[in-house]
Structure formats: C-alpha cells, structure tokens
Design an enzyme around this catalytic site. Structure first.
Site: not given
Lengths: 328, 328, 328, 328
Positions: B133-134
């Site tokens: 995930g970012c």
C-alpha cells in the site's frame, strides 16, 4: 449604545484585513483609524480590493496623537516590531486597551494571554491582551481538558498540524509561490516552532505537571485553515464516553468550541470563529487522538481578537462573530 | 533482448494507467493485453485521454485464455475482487508471474510482500508478489532502519500521513468532489486504517519485538503525493550523525531511497519512483521525527510494481523508472 | 551515435529545469554545462531538488570559453538579457547552434522562429532559433490551418487563454503568492500581451491578408498548462467535416498535434509535448471556436526547444519527447 | 418589524445552504421551514456541517400544508423538477411570493426574470420571480449598458467564461472528481449552453436590435467564482472615458455593481454580492473587452435571490447582503 472606536495598526496584512471585515459586521465596534507602513497613503481599495472601501491607511507617526484617544487598539504589526511600537504608545500615556496579534507579548507577564476558553477571567480583568498563535489555539483547545483533568501519562504529547499559506502572512517567499506549493505538502521547523513555549505555558497554567510537547507543523495547498492532530497517552484506562464527558464539562461555557462525532474538515470552519474538535480513543495504545480545526485567520487570529475585545468591553463574547462557515 | 509481454487487469483506473505510461518507457516490458470491467470494449483514448493510445480494453472472460500465455500479469483490480480473479487464473493453470496491486494478498503467506528495499531476496525468488500500500510504503521505509537496529523504546509509533485524492481511486464519492475537498483537509479511519497490519507485518520481519503503530491518515487538496510524519521514541541517547549512519547503511543498496537534509516536499517526487526521507532528532523528548514522501501512484503503487517486476525478471531494479520528478 | 553535448544558460528557472529533465531521457543529447546567475556555485539538488542531481551550476563568465566548444546551447535567460548574452557569444566566435527560449529574438530576422509545425523547413536550415512563447504556440497552432486556407472573414480573431502560474516564471510577485491565486482567476494585459506581434507574424507568413488578433490572457489556479479559446469568423458557409479535413491535411506531418472529438483538458497534456486541438463550428454566427491545450513548459517551452534541437541535428523530431501526460 | 418567515425547498444543495447562511444574517427574513428529497429526516448538521445548526430537513409532501402559509418561498430544487413542484403549490392555492433559483421559469412569461439591475421595476411588482443563472448574471451585467446605449456593431458578441466546480452543484460526476479537475481546465457546451437564450432575452428587452451571443463556458480548478470575458464590437469610434460614462450612468442606482480600474479577480468577490466589472477599449479592433466577476453562489444565485426577496418586500435592496469578500 455608542459605537466604540477602534484602531488597527498594520492594516495592510491578512489579519488586519480580517479585522476590518469582522468589525464591519460588529454591533458595537467601529473602525476609526488604520495604519500601515509601506502602504500608508493608499486607501483600502488599493491594498484590499475585497473590502470595497475607501478608508485611508495612515502613517503611524502622523496619527500617533489620535491613537492615544482611541479606546481599543488592535496591533497587526509584524513579530518583533509590534511590542516596540505598543510600548512606545504606552510610554506616551496611552491608557486604553490593546490586543496584540503578534508573537511578541505572549510569554510576557505584563500581558494577559488571550485564549478566552482557558483564561476568560484573566482577560476580562485586563487591558493588555496578547492574542494567541493559530497553531497554539488549535492544539491547546484540543488537549486542554485532558491536561486539566490530569488524565495523561507523562510522555510527550505529539502534535502534527497542517496550515494553509495565509498562516505565513503576505511576505513573498519562494515556498509560498503558487507554482511551488500547489500540489505539494511539506513539514518545517520540526520540534522548534515558536508556538511550542506558548502552548506549554497554557498547559502549565492548567496543570503544573504537564507533559512536554513535540510539534511538527506542515504546509498544505490551502489558503486558509489549520488542522491539528494531537496524540496524548493516558495513564489509566478510559473510554470515549468518559472522555466526552470531560470535554463537554470543560467547555460548557465556551460558545466557540464544538465537539463533532466525525472528524471535521478545515473547510467547514472557513470564515467561522468555531474550533471543532473530534476525539478518538485508541484502546490498543491507551492514547487519544484529537483532531481540531480552525480558520487560522478567524479563531486563529482576528476572530479571536474580536472575541477578546468583546470580553474587554463586557460585550457578549459572540458579538460580531459567526459560527457559520463559507462553504464550499 | 526480446520484449516481455505483460498484461494489466483493471487498466481503467489510476494505477493501471500509470503502469501503461511507465511501461511505454521500459526497455524490456511491453503491454500486450489490457482488461477492464465496465469500460471494456472502449479503447484507451476514451478512458485515459492522456495516454494518447488506441489500445483496446478487453473483457477478462473473453481473453482469459490469452492471459494464460502472458509471462507477467499486473492486477489493478479492486480490493476484494483481485485475489478471487487471480486464484481463478492460477487454478486454470497460469504458470507465469503476478504482481497484485490490491490489498488482498498482502497478509497472505502464499504471496511475497513486495517492498523491495526490505524484502529484495524474497521477491527475487517469488512468482506471486503482493505490492504494498501507498501509506505502508512511506511509513515502513521511514522507520525500518530504526526498527531493524533495535534503537526504539517500546512505546507506540505515531504516524500521521497526508494523501492526495488519487489515493482513493476513481470511484465517485462526495468527500472527493472538487468543491468539497478544495481548500479543505480532514482525517479519517483514525487508528483503524487497513495498512496498519501490513506495516506491522513488515516491522515484525525486521524485529520480533516491534512496537505497535498508531496511524492517522489525512486527505489534503492534492491529486497525488503522500507525506508521512512518523514519531518513534528511542531507548538510549542518540544523535543525528548516528541515526544518519544507521539509515545510510541500511539503504546502501537501495537506489530509490534518498535521505535529504531539509524536509522534502511531495511535489519534488511527483512522477518519480523515489522515496525521500528526512530525519529529525528531538533531544528533549528522546525521539525521532521522520518525514517520508512518495508519489502514491509511482513508488506507492505502479512504479513499485515495475520495480518488483524488474526483480522477478532479473532486470536492473531501476529499469524504466525515473528518479526525476515533474516540477512544478 | 556519439552524444551531442548541450549547454543550458539560466538553468535555475523552470524552463531550464524542464530541459534538464527532458534531456536526461533523450537518446542523443547530453547536458555538459549549466550556468546560473545568483544561484551559480550551487549544485542542482539545492535549486531543483526534484532533479535529484549534483551537477554544478556555473557562472557564465567563468565558463564562457567552454561554451564556445559546445555544439548546442539552449538559453533560458530572462527576456531582455538573453539576446545580449547570446550576441556576446556569437561575437566571441561561437559557431554552434543556439535555441533561445526568451522573447528577445522572436521578431528578429536573423533568428528563425521555431514553431516546427509551421516552419519546419526554415528551422532545419538554421543555426539560430527563437523558441516561441507559450500562448503563441497554443493560439497559432489552433488557427493556422484556417489562416492558411484563407477561410476567414477579415474580422478580428478573438483569443482568450488561461495559464497556470509557472508561465510567469519563478520571480516572486504578490499576484502569484499562493494565498492570493488559490481559488482565484483574473485577466491581465488585455489586448497588449507581448505574444500578439509574434502570433501575427506567424499569421503573416501563412497569409498576407491575415486578420488582426485581439488577445486576453488570464491566470487560473494551476501550476502548469495553457488552454486557448480562439474564435474566428468564416467568410463562407462551412461544416465541421470540411474544417476537420482542412486541419488534418495541414497537420498530416505533425506528430505533436492531435485533434480531439471532445474539448481537451490541460491536464491530459501535462508532461507531454502534444498540442491537442478541438474545433467547434457555430453555424448561427458563421464562426469557429477552437480549443487548444498544451503544457506551457513542454510544448510551450522546453519540449518545443528539444523538438527544434532535434530538427537542427536531423534527429527524429520526436526524439526524447513524450506524447503521454502525467495524470492525474 | 416582525420577521418574515421563509421556506427553502431543496435545502440540501449549495444554493440552499448559502440561502440559510445569508438569511441567518438578514434583519427581516427568518428560516421557518426547510425541505429536502433524499436527505429529508436529517438535520442540517449532517448535511451541511458548516452551518452548525440542528434545524430539520423535512419531506415536501409532509409539510405542504405548512408551506401554503409561508409568505416567501425560495426554490432550490433541481432544474426540470422545480417548476412542477411550484405549480403544484400554486394550484393548491399558495398566494405568497416565490423565487425560483432553477432554470425552469426564466423564459416563462408568467414569471418575472429577476436580474435587479436590469429589471428592478418588474421585480418590485411581481410575486413570482425566476432568479437568473450565474453565467447569465455575469455576462448580462457586463454588456447591458452597451446594448442599451446602442453602441454596438451588429456582429456576434463573444463571451468566454470561467466557473469553479460549485456551479455544477453537488451531483457526483467524474469531471468534478478532485483528482481530475485539480490542475486542469476545460471548455464544455461550446455555443450551446442553456444560459444563452436567457441572456439574449435580457438583451432583447434592452434593445430589440441586439446582436447574437456566442458563449463558451469553461471549468477551472476553483470551488467558487465566475469570471466572464466578453468582447463586443462598436459601430462608431469611442473612448474609455465615454464608455465609463455610459456604464456609470446605467448603474448609478445599482449598489451591487462596481466598476474597477484594474481587472478584478474572482477571489475579491468571494462571499460578496458584488459584480465587479472592468472595461478595456481596444482601439485597433474597435471593440470592448469586458471582464465581469461574481461569486456564482452569491450574486450568481442565493445572494441575488435575497436581493430579489428584498425588492418583493420593499426592504432596502442591500438588506442582509455584504459587499465584502472573504479573502484570502
């Protein structure tokens, strides 16, 4: 009721302009004198076209004698210049009331620190008020009830806050050039921002055993608004209902603090004098995350200055101040 | 070298579009097949006019047989749909490599978690990679060296992060309506964001005695970019030079991590696969504040997926990836 | 093929920084020398952190001798300074090729005006090229086919254009202070913008009987991008298919002009060297409304300069230039 | 003076919310009833947290009888639904006054078109007022004096206008997704916008020989604000002083029109009911370029509705309306 004349020193900046706008809607205050430095000689329309007014901006030295007669002075002069000018006025015999929006006097014992929700009594009995910083307002209002209630573990309070560009004033600076800030975010003055001593001073007056504050400010691409996210560790088990009870009791006489059930956005307080606060209790880490939002130029500056002015003159604390935001 | 054909599932979203753009500049990969759901039947120009391409978007079921022949598949399908589709492909005998950009497989032991700076060895030896995930990328890269070096006090790590709107994808939602988000900032999912277990899983692989993470994400008015501000308490006295040494050693083989002397802005990594990290040591609270910035769609998604793809095929880790941002 | 060394004068600004970024991806050009004025002595990282480079910025006078040996010079010096410096180089015996991005030489008969879609032949045969202005590029490309085809009524052409803040460069100015421009739009230099003579010069080379241009530029809150809306009156009845035919024929050899069926947005060409053009025929007023969009720093400046450089060295016109935008 | 109760139909949208905010500051009007469709049953805080109010949103059908007793109704219902509902009320015997903010009745001869600066007399004598569109207000106010004075050449009037996102209302749409619109600008409905007949109807009432209008609207990344740039050709020689005289005479009784010497920005009228207009005379093309700016939700919608309400009840036209903008 006869209008109270007020003067604004340094009316060419953002806080000066907001004071003029707010006072235009105030039932008892009336702008009688405006000063500016490099912009003196112009009228408001040239400097603040949004104010749609031809009031003149005067040179301080030319109107110093008139200032001595004005019952209320707001100083929007720059940090490190404001107190010098105000002390010159006081030495010349000025006997009225002053609200200084700069940093200069906030730690000065001769000046009352003007955060009305925490120091109402002191302000009512003062003539010289140091108006709080914008970050200081958002952070202190967010954690004050927990500090006062002695619920915290004595570990650092971690505050991260977001500000729009107007918080830095009108001075040109490449970091606030549109092309640089648009679509960008950055942190600055990590752990060293000048509002930290001011916030800790407020904590100390609520609880001598207060924890230290570690504060990281950020700039995000907005023109207005502050959002502070503050984490505080609790020393004993708690629950959200208990924390809400502590908050609501603490602020039961505070018309400009509003607790929200969902995290508030900065835009919903734009143009309003409200501070909206949301509490999140994190059981796993025994900590509380507090989100507080204000309009940095209203509750974080000029609106709070009007609120202090209302207290100095025994007007209703809410006179001339709105709780409604301009959205979208 | 013959080009490696790659397929992209779910090419109508932001991460799919960024993969197509990055692969257009990649020396060895070549887009051979694109699928989409409701947009299938259209060509890229209609869905992504910025890609200036007439490649067709196909229906997954109609091209499933062709997919079985493609040596590398990127899945940009939505969370909770992606793994189901990929397992269907695997059950149908797909024997190539897959990089899944969704949340679905990040905690799944059959899939290698694809954060190359921490798990390079594992990725090189995998066929199935769950792309991080970012927020997880920005936060984990920021604190990993201190976790691995066991320098921390076992108190919660406090992470606050800012994201632009593209992090939430293209799905329409009133919070991401322009008029609502412009000039606004808000926090959400306080302490409950789905990236927390993913980050703690990374911590656990570096140090079994890792501290818990308290994470508060925020949305600010940007279209791209993540800035994470992470505070970690140290157990013994330290200094900035010592911390820099720990970091630089940890990342000496990592071309996409860059330590900066001043706090970096999100805009300076826009369009780049770099993660820039700044360390601030706060002596007073014996803590470190770490600022890390990435482009959420590049290092936080599609660029990192290309980086993983490079490792899966033993290409240079940097192939097709830029360290230069598009500024301003 | 051996790399061609290029020098960039005035590399501390936006167009210099974009040239460096584009050349980093160019197959034949290589940056060998950078100069700056007040920023000389620094390295690129300090001035342009997004470029992630330690190349040094030199003082022009100290490297003048080295410049004489460089086969291609791009000048990003300010208007009114650039030509003076370049003439000094030419008088010192510089015999290489020069592309000047300033206004200074665009009306100068010794310099070839460098709009490749209109003056390809002239550029190929030149050594000194004056790179067009950003508004001039968008407007001239939009109406050139109709001017050349002599379809217009001789009434003024009305052009209105929108620009982001980077069009005005890095110089600090209160109009481009973030807090002032955010959520704002304004017109300036109505009818008097310096690009008007440059555009009319292009018209005159296509058709000696060209109509006058009335141009109103505007600034809107973007960092990049230009959108021009140009209205031209037709002398005889026409139709959209006929106009499309005129356009497509005119631009059949122009890889960076793309006609769109729906009005294009500036963001879909951000980071790209494309000019996208949309035509709307208004039967009621016998006029055509033309929407043209470019990235002001790419097709409107540095990308076009690379395109000119490619022509000067007989490289493919598209070398090192992308047609894909960075979106969102 | 006893307060006049007003009802707002469709209070969940932007114009409804602005009406509530403006009425909260109005000396004579008082909100007594609010309706909404899908949001009925909620209170204002849930739908419009910035209004800081617990007033309930009712279902129209449940409060229809109460509506019949309210002396003033503002309808903020959607286009194509509003007139149907209002006619139902009228058929049920509603005998009070109505101001409809939708498109529905603007060309309907039973309804008075409510642009007070042009049709003051008609409005004062009406009970049913169709409130003008936002673009229509900005464009018509800009050119009306020249139309009335018959100074124009009968060539098309070319209007280009810029709007922020709130002009399109709250309905979700990918063009108004933050990530798509931020850093973007685009044109739409070229020559076909629904405000054209409305504007030409105003022209026709000023001068039966009016020229046709060619109008191109654009969206730019702002949440509020309209800027219209209108070009009109003159039939005889003129001068700026002469044009100023024509304007100032035409608007001498209009408190909300202000002529400016420099081109105004949209932000300087944000939150204000002013329309600021700047005139530029272009001698070379014998034409006038007119820049007019308004806040689309105030002078372009809810503020103008209040202004019409003031006229309907013989209050001062300025009651409850501010000329000061919220800046920055």
């Amino acid at each position: 009721l006869a209008a109270i004349n007020v003067a604004i020193l340094g009316a060419s900046g953002y806080t000066g302009s907001e004071l003029i706008r707010l006072i235009s809607n105030h039932p008892y205050f009336r702008v009688s004198l405006l000063t500016a430095h490099s912009e003196s000689g112009k009228d408001l329309n040239e400097v603040h076209p949004h104010l749609h007014s031809t009031l003149p901006l005067k040179n301080f030295h030319e109107v110093k004698d008139q200032l001595l007669e004005v019952p209320l002075i707001f100083s929007c002069l720059p940090h490190q210049a404001s107190l010098t000018v105000l002390e010159e006025l006081l030495e010349s015999g000025y006997a009225g009331k002053i609200i200084d929006l700069s940093n200069d006097a906030r730690l000065n014992p001769k000046w009352q620190y003007g955060l009305p929700e925490l120091f109402h009594e002191g302000i009512v009995n003062s003539k010289l008020v140091a108006n709080p910083g914008c970050f200081a307002t958002a952070i202190a209002l967010g954690v004050a009830p927990l500090i006062a209630a002695n619920l915290f573990e004595k570990l650092p309070i971690i505050a991260n806050a977001l500000s729009g560009a107007s918080g830095a004033g009108k001075t040109l600076n490449s970091q606030f050039h549109f092309a640089n800030l648009y679509e960008s975010a950055f942190a600055y003055k990590i752990g060293t921002h000048q509002h930290v001593p001011e916030i800790e001073q407020s904590f100390s007056r609520l609880n001598s055993n207060f924890p230290p504050l570690l504060f990281t400010p950020h700039v995000v691409p907005m023109s207005r608004g502050i959002l502070a996210t503050t984490t505080i560790f609790l020393k004993t088990k708690s629950s959200l209902p208990e924390l809400h009870e502590v908050f609501d009791t603490f602020y039961k006489e505070s018309p400009f603090v509003s607790r929200t059930l969902v995290p508030p956005s900065t835009k919903e307080v734009r143009g309003s004098n409200l501070c909206k606060i949301h509490l999140n209790f994190n059981e796993r880490t025994q900590s509380v995350v507090i989100i507080s939002v204000i309009d940095n130029l209203i509750k974080g500056a000029s609106g709070q200055a009007i609120q202090n002015g209302n207290l100095l003159f025994n007007f209703s604390e809410e006179s001339g101040l709105s709780k409604l935001g301009l959205f979208p």
